[in-house]
Design a protein around this motif. Sequence first.
Motif, short mmCIF file in Angstrom:
data_model
loop_
_atom_site.label_atom_id
_atom_site.label_comp_id
_atom_site.label_asym_id
_atom_site.label_seq_id
_atom_site.Cartn_x
_atom_site.Cartn_y
_atom_site.Cartn_z
N VAL A 238 33.31 -35.86 0.79
CA VAL A 238 32.47 -35.58 1.70
C VAL A 238 31.62 -36.68 2.02
N GLU B 12 31.30 -39.56 5.15
CA GLU B 12 30.05 -39.90 5.50
C GLU B 12 29.45 -41.44 5.56
N LYS C 16 42.68 -31.91 4.22
CA LYS C 16 42.05 -31.07 5.30
C LYS C 16 40.44 -31.34 5.21
N LEU C 17 40.01 -31.73 4.01
CA LEU C 17 38.49 -31.83 4.21
C LEU C 17 38.27 -33.07 4.59
N ARG D 241 39.74 -34.69 6.98
CA ARG D 241 39.83 -34.45 8.39
C ARG D 241 38.76 -34.16 9.28
N GLU D 242 38.30 -32.75 8.42
CA GLU D 242 37.23 -32.27 9.05
C GLU D 242 36.01 -32.82 8.94
N THR D 243 35.67 -33.52 8.01
CA THR D 243 34.72 -34.38 7.91
C THR D 243 34.41 -35.50 8.88
N ALA E 275 36.09 -35.61 11.66
CA ALA E 275 35.86 -35.09 12.99
C ALA E 275 34.31 -34.84 13.20
N ARG E 276 33.66 -34.47 12.22
CA ARG E 276 32.03 -34.06 12.11
C ARG E 276 31.34 -35.39 12.67
N ARG F 15 32.64 -38.03 13.88
CA ARG F 15 33.11 -38.76 15.11
C ARG F 15 34.01 -39.88 14.70
#
Length: 561
Positions: A367, A371, A396-397, A399-401, A403-404, A406
């Motif tokens: 993560v 970031e 998956k993690l 991709r989710e991070t 997307a958050r 951008r």
Amino acid sequence: MEHDHSTPTGSSTVDLLALILRLALLLSTAFLAGGGLLWPPGRRPRLALYVLGGVSVLLAVASAFAVEVNVVAVAIHVVLAVAVPVLPRATRWTSFALLVLLVLETSLGGAGVEFALDSVFVAGAAVWFGFALSGPVPTTAIRPGPLAITLGGLLVLAGAVRFGLSGLGFDRRLHSTLFGLAVLAVVVLPLVVSVLAAVVKGRAYRLGVVGIALGFLAWSALGAIPVPPPLPVPGVPLLADNAGFPVLVSPQRPGHNVVHFPKSAGNDLSAGVRGGLVTQAVARPGAEGTWADVELPPGRSDLEIRRGGTTTVVEVDAGEAPGPPITDADAPECASAALGSLVAGRAEVLASCPSDVLSPDDAGALVKLVEFLGERKPAGITLVGDDSPRGAAAAKLVRETAARTRLAVRPDAGPDTALVVVSGWAAGYTAMTRAAESQRLQPTHQYGLYLAPWLLTGPIVNAVASASLPLRFDPREATAVGYAVAVGDRFGGENPTAGGFRNWLGADRPAADVQIFAAAQVNAMPMYPTEPHATGMVMDRDYAGQWVPDGTIVPITSVLR
């Protein structure tokens, strides 16, 4: 004198000769020292002491010519062995000095408790031999029967402590190995003689001398007999050394197992169960050394290790319970992680592999990595994962991070992208080699190549000029370097891995903060061409404690909050 048994001569004939000479020398010297020590004052020695002195001198001289010994110790031994029968007025003093030398010769450099045990057993046996040669000292202060029982009890006690220190326990090694039989002899024979001494009393020394002599020979031979390896425990990966080089068998369960050899063991290696298929050991992507796939049957079996024309047998015990499901691609990482526990001295059953689950520490590190990339604003991330539970969860993690933050996740490898690899070792090594080739041909991944924390292995990070990883430890700190040295010493120069380090530390360790480290194939300090190297500067690139072979790893960010 001290005989060197630490390094094999390469000839079984020479080794056997050295052992026979050693045992014969020690036994004859023990009889001589004991007989001279208890010989009545003023009485001229009998023929027996002259014969024993001559035999001890001849064997000492023969040892000096036959095997490598300390010449000064040989000279002292010869002088004392001659002095015992030749100087009747000083017989007791020279016998005592010879007994001290005998203890030093028997101990073979031992210290502490082992030296104390050698002193008790050798001195007790020598006194027993002395009574057998000369009979009880004619004084009312010594009662032969109780003294025989006391000597026997001391020998039994010393043998029992030696048995406890042997680490054998009451397992099959006690009767199936030469070392176990010798340990058994130093306990049982004095015990039998002690019982005999309690029954016959006055004649105990003459009747029991054979048992004590055999026990003394067994005690003296322990220093030259190799200690058998610990018994294999089903489900606990096996680390063996009796092949002449380290061998790792994982997970040691019925079915598919991998047998790992370090690079230093060579390339002409193969392994297989005796009577079954023998598999050639080959290199595996992302892993060091060579690996052979072996099918183990339930229960105990013999694993044959072949190198060239030499075959060595390693005993394995797979038990009956099935092992954890391990994919072929993840087997080397799983074995390397288990090696960390073995190097730390913990025999833990291999119930799962690192690829089975994404740990909270690694998830948090990924993560923070995404970031960090979001702040650098590349055009996108090229993500490489695999089908393992950890790889799927990590992808998956990410991709989710992304997307958050951008940040786009793109399938193509454009010039303004960053490559993030969250797969296992095999796919990670392939991704790095392809990235290196792409970067050689054209601008690719100019925002960097990033690896998941578990991909910190020499073959993977050295597949490219430079790669970065989010880590919760500094590979340059003392603890990390200590593990790197420990695993290299224990497994033939093997380099450390993140999973092995985690298991080496154990479960009770606090989670540190995340920093991004860069690993590069650079191992030089900037210096002027004419500048002399500092005294003691290590110029060898292959020094112990490295996490990146022939390279370096340094932090490139502060702690990521």
